[in-house]
Design an enzyme around this catalytic site. Structure first.
Site, PDB file in Angstrom:
ATOM      1  N   VAL A  47      -4.568   0.635   6.432  1.00  0.00           N
ATOM      2  CA  VAL A  47      -3.171   0.738   6.828  1.00  0.00           C
ATOM      3  C   VAL A  47      -2.612   2.023   6.214  1.00  0.00           C
ATOM      4  O   VAL A  47      -3.070   2.435   5.155  1.00  0.00           O
ATOM      5  CB  VAL A  47      -2.348  -0.490   6.355  1.00  0.00           C
ATOM      6  N   TYR A 103      -5.619   7.153  -8.611  1.00  0.00           N
ATOM      7  CA  TYR A 103      -6.832   6.426  -8.227  1.00  0.00           C
ATOM      8  C   TYR A 103      -8.062   6.992  -8.929  1.00  0.00           C
ATOM      9  O   TYR A 103      -8.981   6.244  -9.292  1.00  0.00           O
ATOM     10  CB  TYR A 103      -7.022   6.478  -6.710  1.00  0.00           C
ATOM     11  N   TRP A 117      -7.481  -6.132   6.313  1.00  0.00           N
ATOM     12  CA  TRP A 117      -6.138  -6.601   6.002  1.00  0.00           C
ATOM     13  C   TRP A 117      -5.838  -7.786   6.924  1.00  0.00           C
ATOM     14  O   TRP A 117      -6.279  -7.808   8.073  1.00  0.00           O
ATOM     15  CB  TRP A 117      -5.113  -5.498   6.242  1.00  0.00           C
ATOM     16  N   CYS A 140       0.828  -1.211   0.000  1.00  0.00           N
ATOM     17  CA  CYS A 140       0.000   0.000   0.000  1.00  0.00           C
ATOM     18  C   CYS A 140       0.861   1.259   0.000  1.00  0.00           C
ATOM     19  O   CYS A 140       1.735   1.411   0.857  1.00  0.00           O
ATOM     20  CB  CYS A 140      -0.896  -0.028   1.239  1.00  0.00           C
TER      21      CYS A 140
END
Length: 318
Positions: free
Chosen positions: A125, A188, A90, A57
């Site tokens: 995260v 994104y 996660w 990430c």
């Protein structure tokens, strides 16, 4: 990573007819050298917290890099979830029995639920978790790295870089704001666009910013001049994912990073700096994007390319 509420179903990241809007609501608790009265601040204390951050990430990767370049490895432990996750959490797929060896949990969601039962938003995260209670403290990725610098300063290694130089801070905030909105989040907006119009607008915004960065880096080694700052770390985690993921998977394909001379040299310069490239795992990066985003890649086939050997070639900068 956190997406808006429409993206809460596993494998659904692009909503037909809509542009991508990131859910930017995070747990705002701070870990402070001097906790403020009347707040939910936690105190800085070596060994008390565990940083949970996936190498896959980009938002988490920046916290791993900052922790390393400041020399906080022995002060804040690191737990690393695997590269893929479901819509729920996660998970610690890389650890024996799928358990984080310090927190003893299978899913990061457990740490969120211990502090906020029924936590209503995405399990993201990076997250700072208090080891003794197993409770999440904060998942505010931008605040986490800023606080690692300012609040944990007493525990930095003696030769730690000045990531927030006072004389450049105002300009740096402006640069980081544009990098975040147009590049970090801009890729994104391209990848998760739900219409041709949303994609076209996102693509144009991204490449306007990429051209600005290419020009800016023609006259300086790093974004703010001759030394690495937080601004460089924030840009790096997007650039290192550009050719493996964003160029093809997110359709950011006007040019590859390797075709932009200043940005490519700059990215290699950072990659070859201790704390940067040694915290990049290209296989995990590709597995995350191509396996998790099943609405963009329904068969979850992970591409073998591109050739990434160029990252260790001479960068010609500095």
């Amino acid at each position: 990573m956190s997406e808006n509420e429409e993206h809460s179903t596993g494998g659904v990241y692009s909503v037909k007819g809509k542009e991508f809007t990131r859910d930017s609501r995070y747990i705002e608790t701070r870990i402070m050298a001097e906790p403020r009265a009347g707040t939910d601040d936690y105190p800085v204390e070596p060994g008390r917290y565990r940083l949970i951050a996936a190498y896959a990430c980009p938002w988490a990767n920046r916290s791993i890099i900052v922790r390393d370049v400041l020399g906080l490895q022995d002060v804040i432990s690191l737990g690393t979830p695997g590269p893929t996750h479901d819509s729920d959490s996660w998970t610690f797929d890389l650890d024996p029995d799928g358990l984080d060896p310090v927190l003893g949990i299978h899913r990061l969601k457990e740490a969120y639920e211990r502090r906020f039962p029924g936590y209503p938003r995405g399990i993201t995260v990076p997250a700072m978790v208090e080891v003794e209670t197993g409770q999440v403290v904060t998942n505010d990725f931008a605040q986490i790295t800023e606080d690692l610098y300012f609040q944990w300063k007493a525990h930095h290694r003696p030769d730690a870089p000045d990531l927030w130089p006072a004389e450049l801070r105002a300009e740096m905030q402006d640069v980081m704001r544009r990098v975040y909105t147009e590049v970090n989040n801009g890729v994104y907006r391209c990848g998760f666009a739900g219409s041709q119009e949303a994609y076209d607008a996102a693509y144009d915004r991204l490449w306007t910013a990429m051209d600005w960065l290419e020009e800016r880096l023609a006259s300086r080694r790093y974004l703010m001049g001759d030394a690495i700052t937080e601004a460089d770390i924030r840009l790096f985690t997007t650039l290192v994912r550009f050719d493996p993921v964003y160029h093809g998977h997110f359709k950011c394909n006007r040019q590859k990073l390797t075709e932009l001379p200043n940005l490519w040299g700059y990215a290699r310069d950072l990659f070859q700096t201790p704390g940067f490239g040694d915290n990049v795992d290209f296989e995990q990066i590709k597995q995350h994007y191509y396996v998790v985003h099943t609405d963009l890649n329904p068969l979850s086939i992970v591409p073998k390319g591109p050739d990434l050997s160029g990252w260790t070639t001479p960068h010609g900068r500095g």
